[in-house]
Write an enzyme that holds these catalytic residues in place. Structure first.
Site, PDB file in Angstrom:
ATOM      1  N   ARG A 107       0.887  -1.177   0.000  1.00 49.44           N
ATOM      2  CA  ARG A 107       0.000   0.000   0.000  1.00 49.44           C
ATOM      3  C   ARG A 107       0.913   1.213   0.000  1.00 49.44           C
ATOM      4  O   ARG A 107       1.743   1.382   0.902  1.00 49.44           O
ATOM      5  CB  ARG A 107      -0.901   0.003   1.238  1.00 49.44           C
ATOM      6  N   HIS A 134      -7.604   0.939  -6.146  1.00 50.49           N
ATOM      7  CA  HIS A 134      -7.725   0.035  -4.988  1.00 50.49           C
ATOM      8  C   HIS A 134      -8.418  -1.253  -5.442  1.00 50.49           C
ATOM      9  O   HIS A 134      -9.558  -1.530  -5.073  1.00 50.49           O
ATOM     10  CB  HIS A 134      -8.534   0.743  -3.894  1.00 50.49           C
ATOM     11  N   GLN A 137     -10.158  -3.987  -3.034  1.00 47.77           N
ATOM     12  CA  GLN A 137     -11.441  -3.577  -2.478  1.00 47.77           C
ATOM     13  C   GLN A 137     -12.588  -3.917  -3.432  1.00 47.77           C
ATOM     14  O   GLN A 137     -13.630  -4.439  -3.018  1.00 47.77           O
ATOM     15  CB  GLN A 137     -11.434  -2.058  -2.226  1.00 47.77           C
ATOM     16  N   ASP A 225     -17.514   6.985  -0.862  1.00 42.25           N
ATOM     17  CA  ASP A 225     -16.274   6.818  -0.096  1.00 42.25           C
ATOM     18  C   ASP A 225     -15.998   8.151   0.598  1.00 42.25           C
ATOM     19  O   ASP A 225     -16.663   9.162   0.324  1.00 42.25           O
ATOM     20  CB  ASP A 225     -15.135   6.429  -1.063  1.00 42.25           C
ATOM     21  N   CYS A 266     -16.367   1.407   1.193  1.00 44.63           N
ATOM     22  CA  CYS A 266     -15.212   0.546   1.478  1.00 44.63           C
ATOM     23  C   CYS A 266     -14.760   0.641   2.931  1.00 44.63           C
ATOM     24  O   CYS A 266     -14.054  -0.236   3.412  1.00 44.63           O
ATOM     25  CB  CYS A 266     -14.070   0.891   0.541  1.00 44.63           C
ATOM     26  N   ARG A 294     -13.161  -8.783   1.978  1.00 45.68           N
ATOM     27  CA  ARG A 294     -11.757  -8.503   1.660  1.00 45.68           C
ATOM     28  C   ARG A 294     -10.932  -9.768   1.895  1.00 45.68           C
ATOM     29  O   ARG A 294     -10.062 -10.129   1.109  1.00 45.68           O
ATOM     30  CB  ARG A 294     -11.222  -7.362   2.539  1.00 45.68           C
TER      31      ARG A 294
END
Ligand code: CP
Ligand code: NVA
Length: 308
Positions: A107, A134, A137, A225, A266, A294
């Protein structure tokens, strides 16, 4: 080398196989007696490095738990504690880590860091979020949608708010899984136009509708988000909040979507900013299923990377 860098550059058949395997692994684990050792030890003898240059709760814990469930071991590394954060190049870091571990998840901030890691690593690299995308996700989100409502192909997904990294991976998924995508948000926070165009070229509708009430009409899934992402300067917070307030997902907006529409986020959420608690905890919301998934989706991604 089979890296998992982005959904738009991963073969659609492979993506479908990962979703199906994730679902099967989730079911198999549910069927085994609680506390029993996992029968599936696909990662036995494998070591996975999890590198974080930004904070994380879900990515960190779900990767760590997922590897352990499959019999492997993990090493969680923070970028600032590594020489990487003190001037060692990404290329050298990638070459060194490849001598120790079987898989790298990173990340980071710039996409260029991820790409350089992938270029120089001789083990698979997984994108655990960059400023630009991402993908892990959205694999979990596809799994979640399909568990609740069946195949996502042909459905209408509406993204409200900031056209950010998570939004980008949703647009990538539209082209690969064959669903329509509408973005609603202020023009200054649009997703990259190239992403929408690429989805269109893959045969789906990918459009922008400035009016959130119109955008969600006929939506099967409404997604939002945070209004300020980890890479956004804190100085932009107030301006972003002012710009994005009309795009909040509240009960009134959800009512304009299809009656059986799902709501996704998320997480982490800023309750009563981008979405009200009424929606987050309401009947349309599947946010905690997304978080759980996830784990299952990433187990399938790691197996695909390692050819297991
Ligand atoms: N959704 C997500 O990636 O959460 P974390 O930042 O907690 O990993
Ligand atoms: N867009 C958010 C997602 C966090 C999981 C961020 O990048 O901070």
């Amino acid at each position: 080398m089979t890296h998992f860098l982005d959904i738009n550059i991963t073969d659609p058949a492979a993506l479908r196989a990962m979703i199906d395997q994730a679902r099967a692994m989730k079911q198999a684990r549910r069927d085994q007696p609680k506390g029993a050792p996992d029968a599936d030890q696909a990662l036995a003898g494998r070591m996975v490095a999890l590198i974080f240059e930004k904070p994380s709760t879900r990515t960190r814990v779900s990767f760590d738990v997922g590897v352990r469930q499959l019999g492997g071991q993990t090493m969680v590394l923070s970028g600032s504690d590594m020489q990487l954060g003190h001037g060692e190049t990404i290329a050298d870091t990638a070459r060194v880590l490849s001598r120790y571990v079987d898989l790298i998840m990173i990340r980071t901030f710039e996409e260029a860091t991820l790409l350089e890691m992938a270029e120089y690593a001789s083990v698979p690299v997984i994108n655990g979020l960059t400023n630009r995308s991402h993908p892990c996700q959205i694999m979990a989100d596809i799994l979640t949608y399909e568990e609740h409502r069946g195949p996502i192909g042909g459905r209408k997904v509406v993204w409200t708010g900031d056209g950010n990294n998570v939004c980008a991976s949703f647009i990538h998924a539209a082209g690969q899984f064959g669903f329509d995508f509408t973005f609603t948000g202020p023009p200054t926070l649009d997703p990259e136009p190239g992403f929408l165009e690429e989805a269109r070229q893959k045969g789906v509708r990918a459009e922008i509708e400035r009016d959130p009430a119109k955008a969600v009409e006929g939506a099967d899934l409404v997604v939002t988000d945070t209004w300020v992402s980890m890479h956004d300067p804190q100085s932009a917070r107030e301006r972003r909040h002012n710009q994005l307030r009309p795009y909040q997902v509240n009960e009134a907006l959800m009512q304009r979507a299809k009656p059986d529409a799902l709501f996704m986020h998320c997480l982490p959420a800023h309750r009563d900013d981008e979405a009200t608690s009424g929606v987050m905890d309401g009947p349309h919301s599947v946010v905690f299923d997304e978080a759980e998934n996830r784990l299952h989706a990433q187990k399938a991604i790691m197996r695909w990377c390692l050819g297991l």
